[in-house]
Design a protein around this motif. Structure first.
Motif, PDB file in Angstrom:
ATOM      1  N   GLU A 275       0.821  -1.214   0.000  1.00 48.30           N
ATOM      2  CA  GLU A 275       0.000   0.000   0.000  1.00 48.30           C
ATOM      3  C   GLU A 275       0.857   1.266   0.000  1.00 48.30           C
ATOM      4  OE1 GLU A 275      -2.429  -0.195   3.462  1.00 48.30           O
ATOM      5  OE2 GLU A 275      -3.468  -2.023   2.868  1.00 48.30           O
ATOM      6  N   PHE A 276       2.108   1.139   0.386  1.00 47.23           N
ATOM      7  CA  PHE A 276       2.955   2.313   0.589  1.00 47.23           C
ATOM      8  C   PHE A 276       3.123   3.184  -0.657  1.00 47.23           C
ATOM      9  CE2 PHE A 276       7.043   4.505   0.677  1.00 47.23           C
ATOM     10  CZ  PHE A 276       6.963   5.191   1.883  1.00 47.23           C
ATOM     11  N   PRO A 277       3.421   2.625  -1.842  1.00 46.64           N
ATOM     12  CA  PRO A 277       3.666   3.487  -3.006  1.00 46.64           C
ATOM     13  C   PRO A 277       2.534   4.463  -3.304  1.00 46.64           C
ATOM     14  CG  PRO A 277       4.393   1.259  -3.466  1.00 46.64           C
ATOM     15  CD  PRO A 277       3.646   1.200  -2.164  1.00 46.64           C
ATOM     16  N   ASP A 278       1.307   3.991  -3.322  1.00 49.48           N
ATOM     17  CA  ASP A 278       0.179   4.871  -3.637  1.00 49.48           C
ATOM     18  C   ASP A 278       0.013   5.960  -2.589  1.00 49.48           C
ATOM     19  OD1 ASP A 278      -0.367   3.496  -5.938  1.00 49.48           O
ATOM     20  OD2 ASP A 278      -1.946   2.254  -5.061  1.00 49.48           O
ATOM     21  N   VAL A 279       0.183   5.591  -1.324  1.00 49.18           N
ATOM     22  CA  VAL A 279      -0.001   6.558  -0.243  1.00 49.18           C
ATOM     23  C   VAL A 279       1.057   7.651  -0.291  1.00 49.18           C
ATOM     24  CG1 VAL A 279       0.071   6.868   2.261  1.00 49.18           C
ATOM     25  CG2 VAL A 279      -1.173   4.938   1.296  1.00 49.18           C
ATOM     26  N   ILE A 280       2.311   7.261  -0.440  1.00 52.99           N
ATOM     27  CA  ILE A 280       3.387   8.257  -0.370  1.00 52.99           C
ATOM     28  C   ILE A 280       3.376   9.169  -1.589  1.00 52.99           C
ATOM     29  CG2 ILE A 280       5.250   6.973  -1.501  1.00 52.99           C
ATOM     30  CD1 ILE A 280       5.492   8.979   1.804  1.00 52.99           C
ATOM     31  N   GLU A 281       2.943   8.663  -2.745  1.00 51.07           N
ATOM     32  CA  GLU A 281       2.891   9.505  -3.935  1.00 51.07           C
ATOM     33  C   GLU A 281       1.829  10.604  -3.779  1.00 51.07           C
ATOM     34  OE1 GLU A 281       2.804   9.090  -8.808  1.00 51.07           O
ATOM     35  OE2 GLU A 281       2.565   7.309  -7.545  1.00 51.07           O
ATOM     36  N   LYS A 282       0.735  10.278  -3.124  1.00 49.68           N
ATOM     37  CA  LYS A 282      -0.338  11.251  -2.928  1.00 49.68           C
ATOM     38  C   LYS A 282       0.064  12.388  -1.990  1.00 49.68           C
ATOM     39  CE  LYS A 282      -4.056   7.877  -3.652  1.00 49.68           C
ATOM     40  NZ  LYS A 282      -5.141   7.089  -3.001  1.00 49.68           N
ATOM     41  N   HIS A 283       1.043  12.153  -1.137  1.00 47.58           N
ATOM     42  CA  HIS A 283       1.426  13.157  -0.137  1.00 47.58           C
ATOM     43  C   HIS A 283       2.743  13.860  -0.473  1.00 47.58           C
ATOM     44  CE1 HIS A 283      -1.671  12.156   2.895  1.00 47.58           C
ATOM     45  NE2 HIS A 283      -1.598  10.942   2.370  1.00 47.58           N
ATOM     46  N   ARG A 284       3.207  13.759  -1.705  1.00 51.69           N
ATOM     47  CA  ARG A 284       4.518  14.284  -2.071  1.00 51.69           C
ATOM     48  C   ARG A 284       4.668  15.777  -1.771  1.00 51.69           C
ATOM     49  NH1 ARG A 284       5.847  13.105  -8.057  1.00 51.69           N
ATOM     50  NH2 ARG A 284       4.131  14.589  -8.294  1.00 51.69           N
ATOM     51  N   GLU A 285       3.639  16.556  -2.053  1.00 49.94           N
ATOM     52  CA  GLU A 285       3.742  18.011  -1.876  1.00 49.94           C
ATOM     53  C   GLU A 285       3.966  18.408  -0.413  1.00 49.94           C
ATOM     54  OE1 GLU A 285       0.399  19.933  -3.607  1.00 49.94           O
ATOM     55  OE2 GLU A 285       0.832  19.266  -5.655  1.00 49.94           O
ATOM     56  N   GLU A 286       3.556  17.550   0.511  1.00 52.55           N
ATOM     57  CA  GLU A 286       3.702  17.867   1.932  1.00 52.55           C
ATOM     58  C   GLU A 286       5.170  17.861   2.389  1.00 52.55           C
ATOM     59  OE1 GLU A 286       1.232  15.152   4.084  1.00 52.55           O
ATOM     60  OE2 GLU A 286      -0.510  15.533   2.793  1.00 52.55           O
ATOM     61  N   PHE A 287       6.045  17.269   1.574  1.00 56.30           N
ATOM     62  CA  PHE A 287       7.449  17.140   1.970  1.00 56.30           C
ATOM     63  C   PHE A 287       8.364  18.102   1.218  1.00 56.30           C
ATOM     64  CE2 PHE A 287       5.391  13.079   2.840  1.00 56.30           C
ATOM     65  CZ  PHE A 287       5.791  12.833   4.146  1.00 56.30           C
ATOM     66  N   ALA A 288       7.793  19.054   0.508  1.00 59.18           N
ATOM     67  CA  ALA A 288       8.588  20.016  -0.245  1.00 59.18           C
ATOM     68  C   ALA A 288       9.528  20.778   0.689  1.00 59.18           C
ATOM     69  CB  ALA A 288       7.669  20.993  -0.981  1.00 59.18           C
ATOM     70  N   GLY A 289      10.796  20.886   0.300  1.00 58.39           N
ATOM     71  CA  GLY A 289      11.770  21.619   1.089  1.00 58.39           C
ATOM     72  C   GLY A 289      12.277  20.893   2.314  1.00 58.39           C
ATOM     73  N   LYS A 290      11.909  19.616   2.472  1.00 61.50           N
ATOM     74  CA  LYS A 290      12.312  18.843   3.645  1.00 61.50           C
ATOM     75  C   LYS A 290      13.140  17.626   3.224  1.00 61.50           C
ATOM     76  CE  LYS A 290       8.029  20.180   5.992  1.00 61.50           C
ATOM     77  NZ  LYS A 290       6.758  19.705   6.595  1.00 61.50           N
ATOM     78  N   THR A 291      13.925  17.122   4.147  1.00 63.45           N
ATOM     79  CA  THR A 291      14.653  15.877   3.927  1.00 63.45           C
ATOM     80  C   THR A 291      13.881  14.743   4.578  1.00 63.45           C
ATOM     81  OG1 THR A 291      16.857  16.817   3.687  1.00 63.45           O
ATOM     82  CG2 THR A 291      16.726  14.583   4.562  1.00 63.45           C
ATOM     83  N   VAL A 292      13.579  13.726   3.798  1.00 63.26           N
ATOM     84  CA  VAL A 292      12.798  12.585   4.273  1.00 63.26           C
ATOM     85  C   VAL A 292      13.733  11.418   4.567  1.00 63.26           C
ATOM     86  CG1 VAL A 292      10.964  10.944   3.736  1.00 63.26           C
ATOM     87  CG2 VAL A 292      10.817  13.313   2.907  1.00 63.26           C
ATOM     88  N   VAL A 293      13.565  10.790   5.730  1.00 56.86           N
ATOM     89  CA  VAL A 293      14.303   9.576   6.069  1.00 56.86           C
ATOM     90  C   VAL A 293      13.289   8.453   6.266  1.00 56.86           C
ATOM     91  CG1 VAL A 293      15.856   8.431   7.690  1.00 56.86           C
ATOM     92  CG2 VAL A 293      16.172  10.871   7.154  1.00 56.86           C
ATOM     93  N   THR A 294      13.328   7.459   5.388  1.00 54.69           N
ATOM     94  CA  THR A 294      12.458   6.294   5.541  1.00 54.69           C
ATOM     95  C   THR A 294      13.139   5.290   6.456  1.00 54.69           C
ATOM     96  OG1 THR A 294      13.387   5.133   3.614  1.00 54.69           O
ATOM     97  CG2 THR A 294      11.532   6.620   3.214  1.00 54.69           C
ATOM     98  N   PHE A 295      12.327   4.561   7.218  1.00 56.95           N
ATOM     99  CA  PHE A 295      12.910   3.557   8.108  1.00 56.95           C
ATOM    100  C   PHE A 295      11.951   2.388   8.288  1.00 56.95           C
ATOM    101  CE2 PHE A 295      10.450   6.277  10.886  1.00 56.95           C
ATOM    102  CZ  PHE A 295       9.899   5.421  11.827  1.00 56.95           C
ATOM    103  N   CYS A 296      12.531   1.271   8.740  1.00 61.79           N
ATOM    104  CA  CYS A 296      11.757   0.058   9.025  1.00 61.79           C
ATOM    105  C   CYS A 296      12.546  -0.744  10.049  1.00 61.79           C
ATOM    106  CB  CYS A 296      11.501  -0.739   7.743  1.00 61.79           C
ATOM    107  SG  CYS A 296      13.011  -1.225   6.880  1.00 61.79           S
ATOM    108  N   THR A 297      12.217  -2.002  10.235  1.00 59.40           N
ATOM    109  CA  THR A 297      12.870  -2.798  11.273  1.00 59.40           C
ATOM    110  C   THR A 297      14.346  -3.017  10.984  1.00 59.40           C
ATOM    111  OG1 THR A 297      10.778  -3.951  11.639  1.00 59.40           O
ATOM    112  CG2 THR A 297      12.753  -4.935  12.600  1.00 59.40           C
TER     113      THR A 297
END
Length: 294
Positions: free
Chosen positions: A165-187
């Motif tokens: 489900e992650f790809p569709d969700v994160i693509e829809k929220h792309r504009e919310e991360f403008a100008g920021k550095t994103v760090v993805t994480f998991c176990t």
């Protein structure tokens, strides 16, 4: 310090072209059985993912054998310890993907997203921004029930129920991360590696994966900027920032995570039910639906 009778728990993965998985499967199973190891190994055309436990000399012997294959010579597992074997059997499975995303064009072995190590991430979080002055946003790529056990402070959690489900969700929220550095994480790093590559592909211009995931972060810097524990897929259920098992358990009936506080509920009956089962109970019998006869 590890004692002689403690089990070594390792987790590791590597994205690599692995086109002889069918032939290798019996070899992996035989070697693990010879060494009394238990756990799960996933073999896929895109690589390997493993969770194993055994005594120190058994684990070391397996890793020496695995690294004799040039494709896995640089594989470096994450380690934790337990007083008993956390797995009940040894499985070697063939899979289409070592972590299911359903995006075949995401091929980490052809180029990884940038990674940030634990010490650097802690420094960024301490100072409130990365080395270019951008705000740092943590994005949890795990499933919702894992996040509920523990996560980084103020992390973005989209309450996904499965990684695909992650790809569709994160693509829809792309504009919310403008100008920021994103760090993805998991176990352990595998999901956030695929996630970061996908995010780059859809236009995120400043995204990193946490090298080694939460477990490596715990190992190197402890629990700074993290609250709660880390869910793991074995009998220990969750590890604290010292990589020690906690009192959290998983319900045998509904598979929900049950905290120590929830274990005080009258609905918590080990191996039978928990408070999370309540909504699934039939009022006339009080039996969890998951245990009703088909």
């Amino acid at each position: 310090m590890q004692s002689a009778n403690q089990y070594v728990n390792i987790s590791a993965y590597k994205f690599i072209t692995f086109d002889d998985t069918v032939e290798k499967r019996p070899e992996f199973l035989a070697r693990c059985q010879e060494l009394n190891l238990k756990g799960t190994i996933l073999l896929s055309p895109e690589g390997i993912n493993l969770f194993l436990a055994g005594l120190r000399h058994e684990i070391d012997a397996f890793l020496a054998w695995l690294r004799s294959d040039a494709r896995f010579a640089d594989l470096e597992p994450k380690e934790s310890f337990s007083d008993r074997q956390p797995f009940t059997r040894m499985l070697v499975k063939l899979k289409r993907e070592i972590i299911t995303m359903k995006h075949p064009l995401i091929q980490p072995e052809k180029g990884r997203a940038p990674a940030v190590d634990a010490k650097t991430l802690k420094r960024w979080l301490d100072q409130g921004h990365d080395d270019q002055g951008k705000p740092v946003v943590m994005v949890d790529t795990r499933n919702d029930f894992e996040v509920d056990v523990g996560t980084f402070d103020q992390t973005v959690d989209y309450r996904i129920e499965k990684f695909s489900e992650f790809p569709d969700v994160i693509e829809k929220h792309r504009e919310e991360f403008a100008g920021k550095t994103v760090v993805t994480f998991c176990t352990g790093g595998i999901r956030c590696e695929k996630a970061a590559i996908y995010m780059q592909n859809v236009g995120y211009d400043s995204v990193y994966q946490l090298e080694g995931g939460i477990l490596k972060y715990f190992e190197e810097v402890g629990g700074a900027h993290y609250h709660g524990d880390c869910f793991v897929f074995d009998y220990r259920t969750a590890l604290n920032p010292k990589l020690e098992p906690t009192a959290t358990v998983q319900c045998f009936a509904c598979r929900a995570v049950v905290t120590p506080r929830e274990q005080l509920s009258p609905y918590y009956i080990p191996a039978f039910s928990c408070p999370h089962c309540k909504k699934a109970m039939r009022e006339d019998t009080g039996i969890p639906r998951s245990q009703e006869a088909a």
